[in-house]
Write an enzyme that holds these catalytic residues in place. Structure first.
Site, PDB file in Angstrom:
ATOM      1  N   GLU A 226      31.209  48.782  31.874  1.00 19.70           N
ATOM      2  CA  GLU A 226      32.636  48.820  31.534  1.00 19.70           C
ATOM      3  C   GLU A 226      32.792  48.475  30.060  1.00 19.70           C
ATOM      4  OE1 GLU A 226      35.344  46.599  34.060  1.00 19.70           O
ATOM      5  OE2 GLU A 226      36.972  46.892  32.643  1.00 19.70           O
ATOM      6  N   ARG A 304      41.118  37.022  37.081  1.00 22.78           N
ATOM      7  CA  ARG A 304      41.012  37.510  38.453  1.00 22.78           C
ATOM      8  C   ARG A 304      40.467  36.428  39.381  1.00 22.78           C
ATOM      9  NH1 ARG A 304      41.674  42.182  41.580  1.00 22.78           N
ATOM     10  NH2 ARG A 304      42.115  43.679  39.930  1.00 22.78           N
ATOM     11  N   GLU A 707      35.629  47.778  45.216  1.00 27.44           N
ATOM     12  CA  GLU A 707      35.225  46.379  45.147  1.00 27.44           C
ATOM     13  C   GLU A 707      35.392  45.566  46.433  1.00 27.44           C
ATOM     14  OE1 GLU A 707      37.696  46.240  41.596  1.00 27.44           O
ATOM     15  OE2 GLU A 707      36.170  44.994  40.672  1.00 27.44           O
TER      16      GLU A 707
HETATM   17 MO1  MOS Z   1      34.677  46.855  37.463  1.00 28.56          MO
HETATM   18  S1  MOS Z   1      33.768  45.073  37.875  1.00 28.56           S
HETATM   19  O1  MOS Z   1      36.277  46.305  37.269  1.00 28.56           O
HETATM   20  O2  MOS Z   1      33.984  47.544  36.047  1.00 28.56           O
END
Ligand code: MOS
Length: 769
Positions: A226, A304, A707
């Site tokens: 990411e 989060r 997730e």
């Molecule tokens: Mo994911 S852990 O939001 O790239």
């Protein structure tokens, strides 16, 4: 599964960055990384390496034409180290040569002189020394202070959870090709093409339109790409522009493991107060997040953790504080669940311990405090369409919880050296990026004159199957054969300003944009169709399985015949669309808002059998009832759920990341780092998607899947703890993850081992921060 890449994968024909045909004059790049966890750079001499045969250039911070800064949330991370090095594995210089072997051979010729400084690995120590990346954040609900004296039972404890290596099959890598006027085109294994584009523009001092980033597919990512694909893409682009040649940079597995960050280890203190009947009245928790040497995404991940600190439960009085602690290990980063699992792990520990104190089963406490419709989360949002209770009840009945419990108790009373453990694990996970601005997606759809369809979106395919969901959307809107549709690579030139494919939102955001674009084209197609048919009302035109109907009657037009005529009418057969999740907001000053479009819910029943002589164990079963709404592509959703569960089990059982006291990673190979294989996969792995459920804010009313299922793995940890408790009923068990067989053994025989003089469980001093 039809229309998938399975045939390409199984034949080895699916191309990843390192499989691309090599452009003429390609240079290979290799990174010189710091071998010191913290120090001041006293000298960097690259002259000898530059003379090495085959080497074209050796680049360092001074060679960066733009700004030497890759930080996304906080500007605290250089691409190449300048004055200090802050972790082992931090890139300091880049060697470019005609072959990878030459580039590697030249590495030892670089003279890097570092004056060592004290390194901090422990987040609590970092917090004590004031090494915080952002100020602490606190979420409050009700008034904890006022409630403690009303509690009949108060339990306090400490919980530690470890890091987790992403271990995507395709390591980090990038191929950069210089273009005209200083522009650059980059193929990157990234979840965030726009993020890579933005940083490359910044590093090279270019406009974003001079940088194109394209992604066909990733061989896995799990959050690890990411933010952390960016450095390697930027280094390749830097090399390409400086040397006016294509540059490839692909990390070896060991390099990848040492250089890149992992799931954040957390150390936490909790205090939970309840009434004698098991109602949780107050919960106070402090999270020490080991962020590593730079912010990366840590502040968002920390947030989060706070969002999910009460798990699937309603707690009327909450105070949760989180510290983002700077340490001298590689910056830790996004990993499936994004801090949520670490938060949920702690409240499950609190309930496990409280249950022991009250003399009831953890499941009894869990059930008593489970979220129900209208309950308020600590961040002020109410639980709506809350399917927590129905998933819980259905898991209990579908998987015979009462009977299983009796069976486990019977087993434990008749076996001395083997014990079984059972746990129920409810999951509640908020869907949307908590950073509200990121909740937007884009799509560009073309219908070609032969009736074939091309769909580009901002979503990156990383094996999670987002491509098949997007394809499904286009097929459903047009009502055409899926074989007509191609989902394209992700390119910043076709779809701009994309959010990373992350936070389980890839299908929702980009699928909705696809739906809007397809509907816009469909409307024009219908208008053209009625002209062809000599009819008046486009609302009466309909496509069913490629056949055009008018007012319910089959016409002589089908998709094949119609599309060329639409073109002849000079109608636009392309559309671009944008989707932004409505209604979400978050006020960081008050720490209140409605940050999520909706929540995903479910419950898993987990069972393990422990060998109390050896410390080894088997996961007998993980069986979940999961609320997914009506599934868009069931095979994809099932695959995500099963993979997530096994990855969650790995995080809390086998996967142990260890560093030396000097901050060197000791588990940077597959011989020292154990991920789950088929033997650790639950013998019974079952996921049942809850029926008759709707989610108006989801893609075709479905729910995100990436997730949430990972967190069912937490149940396996507590099933293990229950089995240990069956063997050692009196012991106050420490809650430390991962629960490797080694740690199980240490826990089972803690008292006896403590009595052994000179006993040292490890020959080498190690740190698991
Ligand atoms: Mo994911 S852990 O939001 O790239």
């Amino acid at each position: 599964m039809k229309h998938s890449d399975l045939d390409l994968h199984s034949r080895g024909q699916a191309r990843f960055v390192d499989d691309l045909p090599e452009p003429e004059g390609l240079l290979h790049a290799v990174v010189l990384a710091s071998s010191v966890a913290h120090g001041r750079i006293k000298g960097l001499d690259t002259e000898k390496a530059k003379q090495y045969r085959g080497v074209r250039a050796v680049l360092s911070a001074a060679d960066i034409p733009g700004s030497n800064q890759i930080g996304t949330l906080v500007a605290d991370e250089p691409l190449l180290a300048e004055d200090t090095v802050d972790y082992v594995g931090q890139p300091v210089a880049l060697v470019l040569a005609g072959s990878e072997a030459a580039a590697r051979a030249a590495l030892p010729c670089i003279k890097l002189e570092i004056e060592e400084l004290p390194a901090v690995l422990d987040p609590r120590q970092a917090q004590e020394q004031g090494e915080l990346i952002i100020p602490p954040r606190t979420f409050c609900l009700g008034e904890v202070e006022a409630v403690w004296q009303r509690c009949d039972v108060i339990i306090e404890g400490r919980v530690d959870s470890g890091a987790q290596e992403h271990l995507y099959l395709e390591t980090q890598g990038s191929l950069a090709v210089p273009g005209e006027r200083g522009s650059v085109r980059v193929i990157s294994s990234t979840q965030s093409p726009t993020g890579v584009q933005r940083v490359i523009a910044r590093i090279l001092g270019l406009a974003m339109h001079q940088v194109e980033v394209e992604v066909t597919r990733l061989g896995g990512a799990f959050g690890g790409k990411e933010d952390q694909a960016t450095a390697w893409a930027a280094l390749a682009a830097l090399g390409a522009v400086r040397c006016a040649a294509p540059v490839k940079l692909v990390l070896h597995r060991h390099e990848d493991m040492v250089y890149t960050g992992k799931r954040h280890p957390y150390s936490s203190d909790y205090r939970i107060g309840m009434s004698a009947n098991g109602q949780v009245l107050a919960y106070e928790v402090e999270f020490y997040q080991n962020a590593g040497a730079a912010a990366d995404l840590s502040p968002a991940i920390l947030e989060r953790t706070l969002f999910h600190c009460t798990g699937s439960y309603f707690v009327p009085n909450v105070k949760a504080t989180a510290y983002c602690c700077r340490t001298n290990i590689a910056p830790n980063t996004a990993f499936r669940g994004f801090g949520g699992p670490q938060g949920m792990f702690v409240i499950e520990a609190a309930l496990f311990k409280a249950a022991a104190a009250l003399g009831v089963s953890p499941a009894e406490l869990q059930e008593k405090n489970l979220l129900k419709e209208g309950d308020t989360f600590p961040y002020g949002m109410a639980a709506v369409r809350c399917s927590a209770p129905i998933c819980w009840q259905e898991a209990k009945s579908r998987y015979d919880y009462e009977k299983s419990q009796a069976r486990v108790e019977a087993f434990n009373s008749t076996h001395r050296l083997h014990k079984k453990g059972l746990a129920l694990m409810p999951v509640c996970f908020g869907i949307s990026f908590t950073n509200t601005v990121l909740n937007q997606g884009g799509a560009l759809v073309h219908v070609y004159t032969d009736g074939s369809v091309s769909v580009s979106t901002g979503a990156v395919e990383m094996g999670q199957g987002v491509k098949y969901k997007i394809l499904e959307v286009a097929a459903r809107v047009f009502s055409i054969d899926r074989g007509r549709i191609k989902v394209e690579s992700t390119s910043t030139m076709r779809v701009a300003n994309t959010s990373p494919t992350a936070a389980s939102t890839g299908a929702d955001l980009n699928g909705k944009a696809t739906e809007i674009a397809c509907r816009a084209i469909l409307k024009r197609i219908k208008e053209a169709a009625i002209k062809e048919l000599g009819q008046k009302d486009p609302a009466k035109a309909e496509i069913r399985n490629e056949q055009i109907f008018y007012d319910g009657e089959k016409t002589n037009l089908n998709w094949d015949r119609l599309i060329p005529r639409v073109y002849t009418q000079r109608v636009n057969l392309s559309a671009q669309a944008h989707y932004a999740t409505p209604g979400i907001y978050f006020d960081k000053a008050k720490e209140k808002g409605e940050p999520f479009a909706y929540h995903a819910y479910g419950t898993a029943l987990c069972e393990v059998t422990l060998d109390c002589l050896r410390g080894t164990y088997e996961v007998d079963a993980v069986k979940a009832v999961h609320d997914l709404g009506p599934s868009l592509v069931p095979q994809v959703d099932l695959g995500q759920a099963e993979g997530g569960i096994v990855q969650g089990i790995g995080w809390l059982t086998l996967e142990e990341v260890l560093y030396s006291e000097e901050g060197r990673l000791l588990t940077g190979t597959l011989s020292t780092y154990k991920v789950p294989d088929i033997y650790q996969t639950p013998k019974e792995l079952e996921v049942h998607f809850l029926e008759n459920t709707e989610n108006p804010l989801g893609l075709f009313h479905s729910k995100a899947i990436g997730e949430p299922p990972l967190m069912y793995g937490i149940g396996v940890y507590y099933a293990l703890l229950a089995a240990i408790q069956a063997f050692r009923p009196q012991a106050d068990l420490p809650v430390v993850a991962p629960m490797t067989p080694e740690r199980v053994l240490m826990t089972l025989y803690r008292d006896r081992l403590a009595g052994l003089r000179g006993f040292n469980p490890r020959s080498r001093k190690t740190v698991s921060p």
